[in-house]
Design a protein around this motif. Structure first.
Motif, mmCIF file in Angstrom:
data_model
loop_
_atom_site.group_PDB
_atom_site.id
_atom_site.type_symbol
_atom_site.label_atom_id
_atom_site.label_comp_id
_atom_site.label_asym_id
_atom_site.label_seq_id
_atom_site.Cartn_x
_atom_site.Cartn_y
_atom_site.Cartn_z
ATOM 1 N N GLU A 92 -10.139 64.209 -99.151
ATOM 2 C CA GLU A 92 -10.741 65.424 -99.703
ATOM 3 C C GLU A 92 -12.143 65.154 -100.221
ATOM 4 O OE1 GLU A 92 -9.878 68.516 -99.741
ATOM 5 O OE2 GLU A 92 -7.945 68.240 -98.756
ATOM 6 N N VAL A 93 -12.291 64.045 -100.924
ATOM 7 C CA VAL A 93 -13.606 63.675 -101.462
ATOM 8 C C VAL A 93 -14.601 63.465 -100.326
ATOM 9 C CG1 VAL A 93 -14.864 61.803 -102.594
ATOM 10 C CG2 VAL A 93 -12.789 62.714 -103.643
ATOM 11 N N ALA A 94 -14.160 62.770 -99.292
ATOM 12 C CA ALA A 94 -15.039 62.492 -98.155
ATOM 13 C C ALA A 94 -15.480 63.785 -97.478
ATOM 14 C CB ALA A 94 -14.329 61.581 -97.154
ATOM 15 N N LEU A 95 -14.558 64.730 -97.312
ATOM 16 C CA LEU A 95 -14.902 66.003 -96.686
ATOM 17 C C LEU A 95 -15.888 66.792 -97.532
ATOM 18 C CD1 LEU A 95 -11.459 67.194 -95.272
ATOM 19 C CD2 LEU A 95 -13.498 66.629 -93.948
ATOM 20 N N THR A 96 -15.736 66.719 -98.848
ATOM 21 C CA THR A 96 -16.670 67.413 -99.741
ATOM 22 C C THR A 96 -18.070 66.827 -99.617
ATOM 23 O OG1 THR A 96 -14.901 67.924 -101.318
ATOM 24 C CG2 THR A 96 -17.159 68.000 -102.140
ATOM 25 N N LEU A 97 -18.163 65.507 -99.548
ATOM 26 C CA LEU A 97 -19.464 64.860 -99.400
ATOM 27 C C LEU A 97 -20.106 65.195 -98.057
ATOM 28 C CD1 LEU A 97 -18.707 61.325 -100.936
ATOM 29 C CD2 LEU A 97 -20.064 63.171 -101.943
ATOM 30 N N VAL A 98 -19.282 65.269 -97.019
ATOM 31 C CA VAL A 98 -19.802 65.626 -95.699
ATOM 32 C C VAL A 98 -20.386 67.031 -95.719
ATOM 33 C CG1 VAL A 98 -19.083 66.266 -93.364
ATOM 34 C CG2 VAL A 98 -18.425 64.069 -94.291
ATOM 35 N N ALA A 99 -19.709 67.944 -96.408
ATOM 36 C CA ALA A 99 -20.201 69.320 -96.498
ATOM 37 C C ALA A 99 -21.561 69.372 -97.186
ATOM 38 C CB ALA A 99 -19.190 70.186 -97.248
ATOM 39 N N GLU A 100 -21.799 68.441 -98.089
ATOM 40 C CA GLU A 100 -23.062 68.431 -98.826
ATOM 41 C C GLU A 100 -24.180 67.719 -98.074
ATOM 42 O OE1 GLU A 100 -22.016 66.461 -102.422
ATOM 43 O OE2 GLU A 100 -20.875 68.166 -103.238
ATOM 44 N N ARG A 101 -23.846 66.586 -97.413
ATOM 45 C CA ARG A 101 -24.922 65.753 -96.858
ATOM 46 C C ARG A 101 -24.730 65.374 -95.385
ATOM 47 N NH1 ARG A 101 -24.145 62.880 -101.787
ATOM 48 N NH2 ARG A 101 -23.706 60.908 -100.741
ATOM 49 N N GLY A 102 -23.630 65.779 -94.782
ATOM 50 C CA GLY A 102 -23.399 65.405 -93.396
ATOM 51 C C GLY A 102 -22.751 64.041 -93.285
ATOM 52 N N PHE A 103 -22.146 63.787 -92.115
ATOM 53 C CA PHE A 103 -21.394 62.547 -91.908
ATOM 54 C C PHE A 103 -22.278 61.316 -92.043
ATOM 55 C CE2 PHE A 103 -19.628 59.195 -89.225
ATOM 56 C CZ PHE A 103 -18.299 59.164 -89.643
ATOM 57 N N SER A 104 -23.449 61.357 -91.418
ATOM 58 C CA SER A 104 -24.339 60.184 -91.439
ATOM 59 C C SER A 104 -25.045 60.019 -92.774
ATOM 60 C CB SER A 104 -25.374 60.293 -90.317
ATOM 61 O OG SER A 104 -26.172 61.455 -90.474
ATOM 62 N N GLY A 105 -24.965 61.032 -93.634
ATOM 63 C CA GLY A 105 -25.676 60.967 -94.913
ATOM 64 C C GLY A 105 -24.873 60.367 -96.038
ATOM 65 N N ILE A 106 -23.647 59.903 -95.756
ATOM 66 C CA ILE A 106 -22.827 59.307 -96.813
ATOM 67 C C ILE A 106 -22.344 57.929 -96.379
ATOM 68 C CG2 ILE A 106 -22.051 61.518 -97.719
ATOM 69 C CD1 ILE A 106 -19.422 61.133 -96.211
ATOM 70 N N SER A 107 -22.093 57.094 -97.358
ATOM 71 C CA SER A 107 -21.597 55.742 -97.086
ATOM 72 C C SER A 107 -20.168 55.611 -97.613
ATOM 73 C CB SER A 107 -22.483 54.705 -97.781
ATOM 74 O OG SER A 107 -22.369 54.814 -99.194
ATOM 75 N N VAL A 108 -19.492 54.569 -97.170
ATOM 76 C CA VAL A 108 -18.130 54.309 -97.648
ATOM 77 C C VAL A 108 -18.151 54.026 -99.148
ATOM 78 C CG1 VAL A 108 -16.111 52.821 -97.392
ATOM 79 C CG2 VAL A 108 -17.447 53.415 -95.387
ATOM 80 N N GLN A 109 -19.193 53.351 -99.625
ATOM 81 C CA GLN A 109 -19.299 53.074 -101.056
ATOM 82 C C GLN A 109 -19.392 54.372 -101.858
ATOM 83 O OE1 GLN A 109 -19.478 49.799 -102.879
ATOM 84 N NE2 GLN A 109 -18.816 51.438 -104.261
ATOM 85 N N GLU A 110 -20.150 55.331 -101.350
ATOM 86 C CA GLU A 110 -20.271 56.617 -102.047
ATOM 87 C C GLU A 110 -18.944 57.359 -102.067
ATOM 88 O OE1 GLU A 110 -24.868 58.043 -101.383
ATOM 89 O OE2 GLU A 110 -23.575 57.905 -99.606
#
Length: 238
Positions: free
Chosen positions: A23-41
């Protein structure tokens, strides 16, 4: 009547944590896109260490792939509930109806999941719309049983890809209308376009027999092509 063993505390906590990470990962993707987030984030947003995240998912792709697999497992379980005699299209529409309900209840969830699929074609090919080279899976077996064909039949792979893409197209259209269109109706209309294809597969037997049904069409096209070429040649002689 057999009883399923109760889920252990450790297994439940693992499942819940994996759901939180997803869920957290999907929320981050909605904000910045798949390539805009890292596993650490993703780990930081979930409130866990990177080591803990890697105990559950080997990489970023697997986080989102797991979510898609859950969807497919839900669809497969519902497909297996239907009787063998029920037409495949009706069984398939029933199987995906719970997903449609989820999306209609939470359009943001649909947007997040589809954004990942749009931005990462490899995930779409691996988990949702298998490539022609993929190994036979449980969904292939369920569809083949409904069609009465082999799991290795090339038409089965083609039909599966068509059905999934029909659903994705209906969801995309619904999203562009800001949820103002009839998602369930759009899904049904697009999926039902492939009812003739299902009937052709069920009634034609082997792949070679299926191919021969195209012979009159191909012959007609070839004759038209020859006529056009003859006409051009005649114009050239003039």
């Amino acid at each position: 009547m057999t009883h399923q063993p109760a889920e252990g505390l450790r297994a439940r906590r693992r499942r819940e944590l994996m759901g939180t990470i997803s869920e957290v990962a999907l929320t981050l993707v909605a904000e910045r896109g798949f390539s805009g987030i890292s596993v650490q984030e993703i780990a930081d947003a979930a409130g866990i260490s990177l080591r803990t995240l890697f105990r559950h998912y080997p990489n970023k792709d697997a986080i989102f792939g797991g979510r898609i697999e859950q969807r497919e497992e839900q669809i497969l379980a519902r497909l297996r509930e239907r009787t063998p005699a029920e037409p495949l299209i009706e069984s398939y529409l029933y199987a995906i109806d719970a997903m449609v309900d989820d999306y209609m209840a939470d359009p943001g969830e649909a947007e997040r999941e589809l954004r990942v699929l749009r931005e990462v074609p490899s995930l779409r090919a691996q988990y949702l719309v298998p490539s022609p080279e993929h190994e036979t899976d449980a969904m292939d077996e369920a569809l083949a049983a409904k069609l009465g064909c082999a799991t290795t039949d090339a038409r089965l792979s083609l039909l599966r890809r068509c059905l999934v893409n029909a659903v994705l197209q209906a969801i995309s259209t619904w999203q562009r209308a800001d949820g103002g269109s009839d998602l369930r109706g759009d899904v049904r209309n697009l999926v039902c376009l492939f009812a003739p294809m299902v009937a052709l597969i069920k009634n034609s037997g082997t792949l070679c027999q299926f191919d021969t049904t195209l012979a009159p069409i191909l012959t007609s096209d070839a004759r038209h092509g020859e006529a056009r070429n003859d006409g051009r040649a005649g114009l050239g002689r003039r």
